[in-house]
Design an enzyme around this catalytic site. Structure first.
Site, PDB file in Angstrom:
ATOM      1  N   TYR A 102      13.975 -76.743   6.743  1.00  5.53           N
ATOM      2  CA  TYR A 102      14.917 -77.843   6.617  1.00  5.53           C
ATOM      3  C   TYR A 102      14.750 -78.703   5.371  1.00  5.53           C
ATOM      4  CZ  TYR A 102      16.984 -82.428   7.422  1.00  5.53           C
ATOM      5  OH  TYR A 102      17.676 -83.600   7.282  1.00  5.53           O
ATOM      6  N   ASN A 143       2.679 -88.089  -1.126  1.00  9.02           N
ATOM      7  CA  ASN A 143       3.577 -87.393  -0.208  1.00  9.02           C
ATOM      8  C   ASN A 143       2.726 -86.828   0.914  1.00  9.02           C
ATOM      9  OD1 ASN A 143       5.700 -86.045   1.000  1.00  9.02           O
ATOM     10  ND2 ASN A 143       5.533 -84.257  -0.341  1.00  9.02           N
ATOM     11  N   GLY A 144       3.079 -87.199   2.135  1.00 11.59           N
ATOM     12  CA  GLY A 144       2.312 -86.743   3.292  1.00 11.59           C
ATOM     13  C   GLY A 144       1.931 -87.903   4.171  1.00 11.59           C
ATOM     14  N   GLY A 169      13.628 -88.347   0.106  1.00 10.67           N
ATOM     15  CA  GLY A 169      13.380 -89.748   0.435  1.00 10.67           C
ATOM     16  C   GLY A 169      14.443 -90.645  -0.155  1.00 10.67           C
TER      17      GLY A 169
END
Lengths: 460, 460, 460, 460
Positions: free
Chosen positions: C244, C103-104, C28
């Site tokens: 990734y 996070n999510g 991020g």
């Protein structure tokens, strides 16, 4: 203390709010903000720390689309000077986007906040104004009008509010009417403002001043009076607005501020003449009008004895001790020709801690004054204000702890005269208006609740 | 116009320079800078755009080490408001680090600059002060004193200079003495400043004012007078310093500015009384003292008829045309109670373009004045200043193009009175001092050379 | 996608959080924030827009006192890149100061938010994470543990959370375990982090990875496992983290990311060899490991065919059309010597819109490649992610709209090979772990609810 | 070391310069600047500290009008990282506006500067490039061409220059040709740049590389070769440009940098094989190509053993000692799977102080390497560079003070191999080109003069 603005059906509302806040800058220099509401009901917010003229830039006005809006200029109070406390407060609640700007101080904010927190409310700021936003959002009432009415029924203290819910503007004044709020017309639109000087600057004409408990709704420039809030509004207008806070070219509580201040000066001269004095001058600029009145009645020659430095910034590098430059010298310089060898009368509006005045007196003596007679156009301040004026605690108020004689000795003046409470109220026009004079008289219309000691989250 | 400060043997010179510039802020608000020289002779520079109080921060003072230094506050003139022009100018030349701060305007800068460029000199700024630095650096003379003497012998116009070469401070005033420069003592050290108000603020005592052609060297706080510069110094003190520019609490050209301004007001009342007027008030704050003098002689009651907004910032978002808010309303507000229904005398120091005064008069009439009598405490300005005052070109000077009657009509006043040249000079004390009054009289002590049209490099 | 950090009993927690966020910066880059809790339980917040290394300065660390804290690095998603959405979210509720980093992505945020707003909740941001804070604050449960448990029982979707209530740190992972969260030991303290690379950087050792539904309390560095949240946790680990998102030197979902990526490359070579190719190279740096694996199995020579520009900033002045410089050229440069005249295999991790790859292929052909064979180490992406990866809508996903042949033609490649779903899962180690592969397979573990159209308040 | 750009007859020259500097960012990250010259011959300058992508904003490009221009990206060297030293240097001299950007380092700058100062020249920066500007401005020659020729005849050392005088662009390379400069065509215009990668990015085609002593004039995109400068140009191309400095996708000194680096790796493998090693990997990204070459010849498997963190900012808050996080861990992370239990060959381009390598080796061992063999693709650096590479003084150069065995022991490697001087030159293609390899061999083409100790003026 703060300055607020509300607008409805005013094209380019952001620029008008900006001008209005410019005129109200004396009511608050810590931060400022503007919220506008566009044709679709979407709201736009810009706010920042500092002076109105430094915060907003041309690109902000391109963002601040809409003909409805509110603005706020916040007073600098120690400790909580953070952007999180800058207003307007904004929130998205089930009534849509809401924005609120508040002038005044709630006396039961702590208790209400505690209750709200217990119910799961989350606070983002330490400002008591956020409490009102929560109360509106939590009201189960059906309409914004009813929600606001329910919300303000739960709060006590001083509040003049401008609120937008969607594209509707609401103006509310607490049942004592502590703080001023006037309504004006600008073209096809409406402008609400803390003082008439804001109306003057934007070219609006005064419709009327809102009184204690007044509640008004404005939709697309159409004003509708709503039933008063509070059971029995009792006028307790803040007399200190007239003595010190408002701009002299405003009309506040139905009185020309300029006229009141001259009258304060006249009555001061009558109560505490200074026979034998050579000249009278004010501590500029707040006491200018009082000195005029004093000179009129006393016959002592009116002069300019102190020069105020207009470039005193908000940040100032402290000189080292070695320089021993009194801060007062940064702000004022004496005019030796006026002072040297003379017996001078210095007129000031009021005396709080006494430290600045002590420095001034020393400076005036240093410029050669033979005698210094200090005259104050209001009574001794013996208690704090709980309704929005940033007076210090009782410990720091010199008149709460010392006799007039002791104060005179501390300040180093040859004589000291305070205007009487009756004199002040007579000058302020109390025949027609009920005033709050708690800080002078100890007669508090509403007792405040205790302080909440909370663990703060400090944010950058 | 600018304010300058020089220091020698003053501990923490940077803070003292800062305070001094604070006091001289009225002489220049565009940019400011301070150079100090430390014990080893190394120099340190900090400068920036804007007000003194906004430019310098605590970390700057940690960098600005030394007991020798100079400071400069620069006036805002249109077009060239860039950091490259901020002073002091600094350079490393064969005499070591050199710093220079200049108040005034050279009249042969173009010609000298052209000659220097032809010899390969490189200019970093469009300021004429850089010319002087080049002349010093290029002098083949053996000592800094001789280099400075040779340099200033090649320039014409107005220059009050403070210069450091290594740890030595030099003060120079041009042979006409257009601009003021005073010398004071601060503890074991010396302070030079444009006006005495800077001495007052830092607690220094006046030693003397430097006269036309004076050249002084200060080493470690020891002053040594050097032979005058110029063949025959002829006093041409700028009368406009006394009329408008200097601070009223300063003593300039041997005169108390306050005293001179009162006398200007008195003579104005004598020359142009306003029989039948109800009140007299000034355009604050520059004309305050003149209004006092006017009231004294005329017997018309002194009042405060205009309130000045202290929060007018340097950046101002222009309102759209639709708002049509005159800029003058941002700066001043009329006090209706003083004005309404009255015949008023408005005293101002001078009239340049006339646009602001026209706006003021409209505003005063809008506040209900029955009659407006404008009184100006200086003669009509008919020509530009070539010596440092930022007057506009002749085209824009209203008195250069219109008769007094036409001006009165344009402004919309009932009567208009300018103080006479003789009256002004008498008030200014010309018995003792030779004044430059070129902008009023057209008698220019030095004719300026033509303008150099150069391809500028604009930098960010 | 975001990176989160939690700390308990770690002296100078802010610096450790800073280092940890530095290591998680790839998760991020839009904004970052740190909250610490000091010995008295007071919390301190600093956050800003941009990269971790640009946001925090030494003075921040002096403010961020405490040995307990959480940190957050937020992914850049279009439109809502505003400071109001930067995390951690903070609030003062009846349990004291609360901070939360998420996070999510919640799939029922809209519905829950709508219900909360109907009850009077006020939202400050458009982030779904604020929903969780409200649910905790409104829970009537007695303890923070129970309040958090009640709150997370009402939300669906992906959430790995670190929460502080007072000085207690809680870590929670949703019942599918979409996003990673690991627990490590640092001296006497505990650190939770999105990936092990953060533990490595601060010198912590891995204790264990939190699995689906795990709920942990940490007080003064003592970890206590709380009963799982959710009725029946079913592992649905995000396979794209391994393909990734995660850093190759991390261990995620029990697998070395590096090892998985090599295996993806090997299986890609097995499924889609490129017989006759001269060289294979990756699109750096995300596909570097896959190219190594591809080379191993295919025997094609591994090369560096593209140079990545390390100085590509976040702001880039768009060249005018006339220049027609493809953005891809700013980011990558081809190495002509490697490419010219060769048949090349280009390995990339995945293909989203196809625009960058098209530019790359053109550039590679421009550098003289005889043949270009593109190999992708994951299957065609046919649907958006609802659990936190910022994939575009189906309309923009090339593989959702075109056949592989059409894609190959659009990109201009001689051959195009995607790794199969089975191949990817085998490489990712699905024998042991249940994966979410919805964006590849369309098998969504949880269906998302609809979008809330709300009137936003945009703030500066 | 720096990157420079020159443009003539290129519409929107500022944007092209910006893109070119973006491509040359690896040559200097301290500051950057662009000067353009518009149709009227007026020049415009914008410069700042930091990365190209952070300095320039859209409004700058509106200011930077013109089709002629130069650009400069400056390398960060300790101590003098101030805006005053940012280039291009600009000056108004009698030839008009002049701008100059310099790549390289003068060896007689001190002596020339001293002479100039003795003649009265004033210096604004501590950069040696300003010396050249002064020499041009002081030349008595008639034309800019002759002035530049006279100026460069007085300076020694390394200089690749782009200069604008009015609208004419000049490109000059010193008689040894230490630093690269290439000429390309872009539409109807000309672009000069330090490396071909800048030409590639803006879509220009290479015309030719400028050789030692080349002097070129470009007017409105028309190139005219001027007679060489220097009596007998002798090629002394900087071999370190090929080893480390230039971008691998550039062609420098007639050689593909990529090709040279592979060959360096091949020869390194031939000279210092690592029999028995399991894997070889580079220190990314500078040694990537060398590792490819090493793997080719040695047959050791090529791997990615180190991950480089792309988000390492320029400012980094130092962790407290307690954390003891090696800075090297911020920049690189080891891939355990590649390293654990293996005998690894680490290829780097060169070794300067040895501190970073020591940290890397520790980290690699910490990741479980059984054996670490360090291979350097250039010889031991035994002396500083006087021609523009920022190598430290001899004291800090590890190979100037220790034997290879001692270095190996200090670094903690199992074996250490440096490429030989002959090997490096053979790889660099010295058959055709004369190289400077002074930092490796001690054979300095030009001896530098002594240092000038001057009293600096530090400015903010």
């Amino acid at each position: 203390m703060c300055g607020i603005i509300g607008l409805s059906n005013v094209p380019d509302a952001a620029r008008v709010a900006y001008l209005g806040l410019y005129a109200l800058q004396h009511r608050g220099q810590e931060s400022a903000g503007i919220v506008t509401v566009d044709d679709l009901g979407a709201s736009h917010l810009a706010r920042g720390m500092g002076l109105v003229g430094d915060i907003f830039r041309e690109p902000d006005f391109r963002e601040l689309d809409g003909d409805v809006g509110i603005g706020h200029a916040r007073y600098s109070t120690a400790g909580s000077s953070v952007i999180a406390n800058a207003q307007p407060c904004v929130a998205n609640y089930r009534g849509g986007p809401l924005a609120l700007a508040h002038n005044g101080n709630l006396t039961n904010a702590v208790a209400v906040k505690r209750a709200l927190v217990a119910e799961g409310a989350i606070f983002q700021s330490s400002s008591d104004s956020e409490v009102i936003v929560h109360l509106i959002a939590r009201s189960r009432a059906a309409t914004p009008e009813a929600q606001i009415r329910e919300a303000v029924s739960q709060i006590e203290g001083a509040f003049s509010l401008v609120i937008t819910v969607g594209r509707t503007l609401y103006c509310v004044v607490d049942p004592h009417g502590f703080r001023p709020l006037v309504l004006g017309r600008l073209g096809e639109g409406i402008i609400a403002a803390s003082e008439t000087c804001a109306l003057d600057l934007v070219g609006a004409t005064l419709i009327r001043e809102l009184g204690p408990g007044d509640f008004v709704e404005v939709i697309d420039g159409m004003v509708r009076d709503l039933p008063s809030i509070g059971r029995a509004p009792v006028s307790k207008r803040c007399v200190f607005e007239l003595v010190y806070f408002a701009r002299p070219d405003s009309t506040v509580f139905g009185e020309s501020v300029d006229r009141v201040r001259r009258e304060l000066g006249r009555r001061l001269a009558a109560e505490h003449p200074a026979p034998g004095a050579d000249v009278v001058f004010s501590v500029p600029d707040s006491a200018n009008m009082m000195a005029v009145g004093f000179a009129e009645v006393s016959g002592v020659k009116l002069e300019h004895g102190l020069i105020r430095n207009h470039y005193v910034g908000r940040t100032f590098i402290n000189p080292t001790q070695a320089l021993r430059v009194a801060k007062v010298k940064i702000k004022f310089n004496p005019v030796k020709e006026v002072i040297a060898g003379k017996s001078v009368v210095v007129v000031d509006d009021s005396l709080v801690r006494g430290t600045t005045s002590k420095g001034l007196v020393q400076m005036i003596r240093g410029a050669g004054a033979r005698e210094v007679h200090l005259r104050l156009a209001s009574p001794p301040i013996t208690g704090p204000c709980h309704y929005g004026i940033d007076t210090p605690s009782r410990d720091e108020l010199i008149a709460a702890n010392y006799s007039i004689e002791e104060i005179a000795q501390y300040l180093g003046v040859d004589s000291l005269g305070y205007l009487s409470l009756d004199g002040m109220l007579a000058a302020a026009g109390s025949a027609r208006t009920g005033f709050c004079h708690a800080c002078f008289s100890g007669q508090y219309p509403i007792e405040p609740a205790g302080e909440l000691v909370e663990l703060a989250t400090r944010s950058r």
